[in-house]
Design an enzyme around this catalytic site. Structure first.
Site, PDB file in Angstrom:
ATOM      1  N   CYS A 162     -13.820   4.179 -27.916  1.00 44.05           N
ATOM      2  CA  CYS A 162     -15.193   5.085 -27.973  1.00 44.05           C
ATOM      3  C   CYS A 162     -15.713   5.183 -26.670  1.00 44.05           C
ATOM      4  O   CYS A 162     -16.988   4.407 -26.310  1.00 44.05           O
ATOM      5  CB  CYS A 162     -16.324   4.115 -28.783  1.00 44.05           C
ATOM      6  SG  CYS A 162     -15.457   3.809 -30.426  1.00 44.05           S
ATOM      7  N   GLU A 163     -15.175   5.635 -25.689  1.00 42.07           N
ATOM      8  CA  GLU A 163     -15.703   6.076 -24.283  1.00 42.07           C
ATOM      9  C   GLU A 163     -15.131   7.380 -24.063  1.00 42.07           C
ATOM     10  O   GLU A 163     -14.014   7.872 -24.472  1.00 42.07           O
ATOM     11  CB  GLU A 163     -15.056   5.138 -23.434  1.00 42.07           C
ATOM     12  CG  GLU A 163     -15.441   3.695 -23.436  1.00 42.07           C
ATOM     13  CD  GLU A 163     -16.736   3.175 -22.883  1.00 42.07           C
ATOM     14  OE1 GLU A 163     -17.368   4.197 -22.139  1.00 42.07           O
ATOM     15  OE2 GLU A 163     -17.302   2.075 -23.330  1.00 42.07           O
ATOM     16  N   ARG A 185      -5.907   3.417 -15.456  1.00 49.46           N
ATOM     17  CA  ARG A 185      -5.758   4.035 -14.466  1.00 49.46           C
ATOM     18  C   ARG A 185      -6.232   5.499 -14.425  1.00 49.46           C
ATOM     19  O   ARG A 185      -7.154   5.764 -13.501  1.00 49.46           O
ATOM     20  CB  ARG A 185      -4.275   4.060 -14.031  1.00 49.46           C
ATOM     21  CG  ARG A 185      -3.776   2.560 -13.518  1.00 49.46           C
ATOM     22  CD  ARG A 185      -2.425   2.906 -12.823  1.00 49.46           C
ATOM     23  NE  ARG A 185      -2.600   3.426 -11.312  1.00 49.46           N
ATOM     24  CZ  ARG A 185      -2.451   4.523 -11.097  1.00 49.46           C
ATOM     25  NH1 ARG A 185      -1.847   5.288 -12.000  1.00 49.46           N
ATOM     26  NH2 ARG A 185      -2.636   4.998  -9.652  1.00 49.46           N
ATOM     27  N   GLY A 214       0.684  -1.341   0.166  1.00 48.05           N
ATOM     28  CA  GLY A 214       0.087   0.197   0.121  1.00 48.05           C
ATOM     29  C   GLY A 214       0.902   1.357  -0.041  1.00 48.05           C
ATOM     30  O   GLY A 214       0.266   2.484   0.013  1.00 48.05           O
ATOM     31  N   GLU A 243       3.916  -6.942   1.726  1.00 51.23           N
ATOM     32  CA  GLU A 243       3.327  -7.301   0.139  1.00 51.23           C
ATOM     33  C   GLU A 243       3.361  -6.102  -0.610  1.00 51.23           C
ATOM     34  O   GLU A 243       2.419  -5.651  -1.129  1.00 51.23           O
ATOM     35  CB  GLU A 243       2.023  -7.888   0.375  1.00 51.23           C
ATOM     36  CG  GLU A 243       1.849  -9.104   1.230  1.00 51.23           C
ATOM     37  CD  GLU A 243       0.254  -9.463   1.481  1.00 51.23           C
ATOM     38  OE1 GLU A 243      -0.864  -8.614   1.153  1.00 51.23           O
ATOM     39  OE2 GLU A 243       0.065 -10.390   2.137  1.00 51.23           O
ATOM     40  N   PRO A 244       4.601  -5.531  -0.911  1.00 53.22           N
ATOM     41  CA  PRO A 244       4.418  -4.226  -1.480  1.00 53.22           C
ATOM     42  C   PRO A 244       4.362  -4.599  -3.136  1.00 53.22           C
ATOM     43  O   PRO A 244       4.711  -5.463  -3.440  1.00 53.22           O
ATOM     44  CB  PRO A 244       6.200  -3.958  -1.408  1.00 53.22           C
ATOM     45  CG  PRO A 244       6.801  -4.938  -0.995  1.00 53.22           C
ATOM     46  CD  PRO A 244       5.919  -5.776  -0.246  1.00 53.22           C
ATOM     47  N   GLY A 245       3.640  -3.632  -3.759  1.00 55.72           N
ATOM     48  CA  GLY A 245       3.404  -3.805  -5.264  1.00 55.72           C
ATOM     49  C   GLY A 245       3.990  -2.578  -5.764  1.00 55.72           C
ATOM     50  O   GLY A 245       5.019  -2.670  -6.543  1.00 55.72           O
ATOM     51  N   TYR A 295      -9.456   5.370 -11.986  1.00 56.37           N
ATOM     52  CA  TYR A 295      -9.276   5.990 -10.600  1.00 56.37           C
ATOM     53  C   TYR A 295      -9.107   7.335 -10.685  1.00 56.37           C
ATOM     54  O   TYR A 295      -8.758   8.146  -9.779  1.00 56.37           O
ATOM     55  CB  TYR A 295      -7.835   5.417  -9.940  1.00 56.37           C
ATOM     56  CG  TYR A 295      -7.795   4.002 -10.000  1.00 56.37           C
ATOM     57  CD1 TYR A 295      -8.657   3.283  -8.912  1.00 56.37           C
ATOM     58  CD2 TYR A 295      -6.813   3.209 -10.555  1.00 56.37           C
ATOM     59  CE1 TYR A 295      -8.356   1.982  -8.988  1.00 56.37           C
ATOM     60  CE2 TYR A 295      -6.737   1.759 -10.563  1.00 56.37           C
ATOM     61  CZ  TYR A 295      -7.352   1.154  -9.659  1.00 56.37           C
ATOM     62  OH  TYR A 295      -7.313  -0.111  -9.402  1.00 56.37           O
TER      63      TYR A 295
HETATM   64  C1  LIG Z   1      -3.015  -5.168  -4.104  1.00 51.81           C
HETATM   65  C2  LIG Z   1      -2.375  -5.662  -2.882  1.00 51.81           C
HETATM   66  C3  LIG Z   1      -1.215  -5.505  -2.416  1.00 51.81           C
HETATM   67  C4  LIG Z   1      -0.089  -4.595  -3.020  1.00 51.81           C
HETATM   68  O1  LIG Z   1      -0.558  -3.090  -2.876  1.00 51.81           O
HETATM   69  P1  LIG Z   1       0.361  -1.836  -3.411  1.00 51.81           P
HETATM   70  O2  LIG Z   1      -0.328  -0.639  -3.223  1.00 51.81           O
HETATM   71  O3  LIG Z   1       0.660  -2.140  -4.956  1.00 51.81           O
HETATM   72  O4  LIG Z   1       1.462  -2.168  -2.531  1.00 51.81           O
HETATM   73  C5  LIG Z   1      -0.781  -6.219  -1.262  1.00 51.81           C
HETATM   74  N1  LIG Z   1      -1.635  -7.089  -0.462  1.00 51.81           N
HETATM   75  C6  LIG Z   1      -2.755  -7.318  -0.890  1.00 51.81           C
HETATM   76  C7  LIG Z   1      -3.659  -8.294  -0.361  1.00 51.81           C
HETATM   77  C8  LIG Z   1      -3.179  -6.596  -2.209  1.00 51.81           C
HETATM   78  O5  LIG Z   1      -4.547  -6.810  -2.417  1.00 51.81           O
END
Ligand SMILES: *Cc1c(COP(=O)(O)O)cnc(C)c1O
Length: 420
Positions: A344-345, A314, A240, A275-277, A318
């Site tokens: 077409c949106e 995105r 997050g 759990e970084p994304g 969002y």
């Molecule tokens: C999407 C998600 C993440 C990653 O979130 P980021 O904002 O990209 O860091 C981690 N854990 C879970 C369960 C998620 O659904």
């Protein structure tokens, strides 16, 4: 890292390769990732937490390209998956199954079975019913499934509502007040081994307090479990952390994030899981597109490009901001334009009322910070083939996903006999 994406000699480059050269080989639109940026941004994150060496599980849904996953697998990190497909991708990319956590509210029996057989580290369980199904599947396989409960800590991460996931009204997790009872039930199940507590409160978060507040609740729950004779090893605080999409935006540095988290977890016996994304991949990729037409509307000047919302959703989804720049360095006057795609949106735009140097048909633009939730959210809407992905390493580039052909788009479709 920012220096992996720069103008040099008047041309925008990814590491030491000019974007123009890549476009000559693969066409537009295309995603381009920097391998050095992937490694560099990961290093910053890992370094921030170095004293406590947490298990870092990259959130695969942010970018699941096999070459991206292999980059992380080679760095020895773990993965957070949310589907059987993502699990397969991680295994295919050479990820260590013992470092996989499996999240998501709707795991199917097949997915659960595959994950147990692969030997993942643990499931993040989101409901009592799911817990029972995991127990049944594990018993059938003659195994024990390791689990954490994903609790809903009821915390407002102060981000976009679509990416807030830890509020009471959200579909995610188990109400924290009920968690103790569910843990007690879990600890009596033959096919279940309780190993952790998990939460994930949202995405693109700029404030540290919500993370701290959530972690405190998890630690409190861990201690309450201990009093009931249930000992857990892992506290997983999800992902997050936000990134900068716009010049001047100042998300917390991973170091600041790490510091407040370490302060809470240091005096506990728990091993931290993250759990970084977005923070790992977001600024390591761009989407390159070509100007098709420049069109003067009644009140707005439109730059129509060949990428669209189906390639990067995105902004439409969002209302997200992405910097857009010209690939050929331009020092000319800026004009205010809307940058839009061919779909077409009305929601098919990349930027509105944006200052952009004067461009003409055929010019290349780069949409920045497109490494997370970019290609992975793309679709074939308007029967548009999905675009290629390219990985740069130093002076070389590699096509890590080919552009879809039209034939790919019809695969599996059948016109029934009665119509013939
Ligand atoms: C999407 C998600 C993440 C990653 O979130 P980021 O904002 O990209 O860091 C981690 N854990 C879970 C369960 C998620 O659904």
């Amino acid at each position: 890292m920012w220096y992996d994406f720069q103008y040099k000699g008047g041309e925008y480059r990814v590491e030491d390769v000019s974007v123009k050269k890549i476009v000559e080989a693969v066409g537009t639109p295309c995603y381009i990732y920097s391998n050095s940026a992937l490694e560099g941004d990961f290093d910053v994150f890992r370094e921030a937490f170095s004293e406590i060496s947490p298990l870092i599980c990259f959130s695969v849904k942010a970018n699941s390209n096999l070459a991206v996953l292999r980059t992380y697998a080679n760095l020895g990190i773990g993965f957070d998956v949310v589907s059987g497909g993502e699990l397969l991708r991680v295994l295919r990319a050479g990820g260590d199954p013992g470092k996989i956590v499996f999240s998501g509210v709707g795991k199917t029996e097949d997915e659960i079975k595959a994950a147990i057989e692969a030997g993942i580290l643990f499931f993040n369980v989101e409901s009592i019913e799911e817990l029972q199904v995991i127990n049944d599947v594990a018993k059938e396989l003659g195994k024990k499934a390791r689990i954490a409960l994903r609790v809903n800590p009821d915390i407002d991460p102060k981000t976009h509502p679509y990416i807030s996931t830890g509020l009471k009204k959200s579909k995610f997790g188990i109400e924290i007040s009920k968690a103790l009872d569910v843990y007690k039930e879990a600890s009596r199940m033959e096919g279940i081994e309780v190993v952790g507590i998990d939460a994930h409160i949202g995405s693109q978060i700029f404030q540290l307090d919500p993370f701290v507040e959530s972690l405190r609740k998890l630690i409190e729950l861990g201690d309450a479990l201990k009093n009931e004779g249930i000992t857990i090893q892992y506290i997983d605080i999800g992902g997050g952390l936000g990134i900068s999409y716009k010049e001047g935006e100042m998300p917390p540095h991973p170091k600041e994030y790490a510091d407040v988290i370490k302060r809470e977890i240091n005096s506990t016996p728990y091993k931290l899981v993250l759990e970084p994304g977005r923070v790992l991949v977001g600024n390591a990729g761009i989407l390159v597109t070509k100007v098709l037409y420049v069109k003067d509307g009644a009140s707005t000047k439109f730059v129509v490009v060949d990428a669209a919302m189906n390639d990067l959703i995105r902004p439409a989804f969002y209302d997200s901001y992405h910097e857009v720049i010209t690939v050929h360095e331009s020092l000319g006057d800026e004009e205010t334009v809307d940058i839009v795609g061919p779909v077409c949106e009305s929601g098919d735009f990349f930027a509105k009322d944006r200052g952009l140097p004067k461009v003409k048909r055929g010019d290349l633009l780069a949409i920045l910070s497109a490494g997370a939730y970019g290609f992975v959210m793309s679709s074939n809407y308007n029967t548009r083939p999905r675009v290629p992905e390219v990985m740069v390493r130093g002076e070389e580039f590699f096509i890590v996903r080919e552009r879809e052909a039209y034939e790919d788009l019809f695969r599996g479709e059948v016109i029934p006999d009665f119509m013939k």
